[in-house]
Design a protein around this motif. Sequence first.
Motif, PDB file in Angstrom:
ATOM      1  N   CYS A 187       2.008 -11.344   3.284  1.00  0.00           N
ATOM      2  CA  CYS A 187       3.165 -10.487   2.775  1.00  0.00           C
ATOM      3  C   CYS A 187       4.349 -11.716   3.290  1.00  0.00           C
ATOM      4  O   CYS A 187       4.610 -11.914   4.380  1.00  0.00           O
TER       5      CYS A 187
ATOM      6  N   CYS B 215       6.545  -9.285   5.529  1.00  0.00           N
ATOM      7  CA  CYS B 215       6.553  -9.102   6.983  1.00  0.00           C
ATOM      8  C   CYS B 215       5.095  -9.932   7.397  1.00  0.00           C
ATOM      9  O   CYS B 215       4.825  -9.358   8.613  1.00  0.00           O
TER      10      CYS B 215
ATOM     11  N   CYS C 286       1.002  -5.226   0.004  1.00  0.00           N
ATOM     12  CA  CYS C 286       1.015  -5.209   1.230  1.00  0.00           C
ATOM     13  C   CYS C 286       0.981  -3.705   1.839  1.00  0.00           C
ATOM     14  O   CYS C 286       1.780  -2.993   1.356  1.00  0.00           O
TER      15      CYS C 286
ATOM     16  N   CYS D 177       4.390  -2.722   4.213  1.00  0.00           N
ATOM     17  CA  CYS D 177       5.529  -2.489   3.811  1.00  0.00           C
ATOM     18  C   CYS D 177       5.628  -2.068   2.260  1.00  0.00           C
ATOM     19  O   CYS D 177       6.747  -2.006   1.704  1.00  0.00           O
TER      20      CYS D 177
HETATM   21 ZN   LIG Z   1       4.676  -6.415   4.006  1.00  0.00          ZN
END
Ligand SMILES: [Zn+2]
Length: 77
Positions: free
Chosen positions: A3, A6, A36, A39
Amino acid sequence: MTCYACNYELKPGTTTYFVDLKSCMVIVKNVPCLKCDKCGEVFYSDEVAERLDDIIKQVRSLVTEIAVIEYTDNKAA
Ligand SMILES: [Zn+2]
């Protein structure tokens, strides 16, 4: 692939792509993507992004309000 937001590992899945074109709205279901779990960010491959562009271009000339369509890889469809 991880990602961008994050760095958590992305997992393949499908999502619903939604775009508001002002003159109409287009909803494309079952679009392949990378998701993801941490998040909730969703990423599309270049191929899928281009295909979505094609779908939107085709649909926007035909639709006056809302279109709900299934994603397909087949350009002839
Ligand atoms: Zn993420």
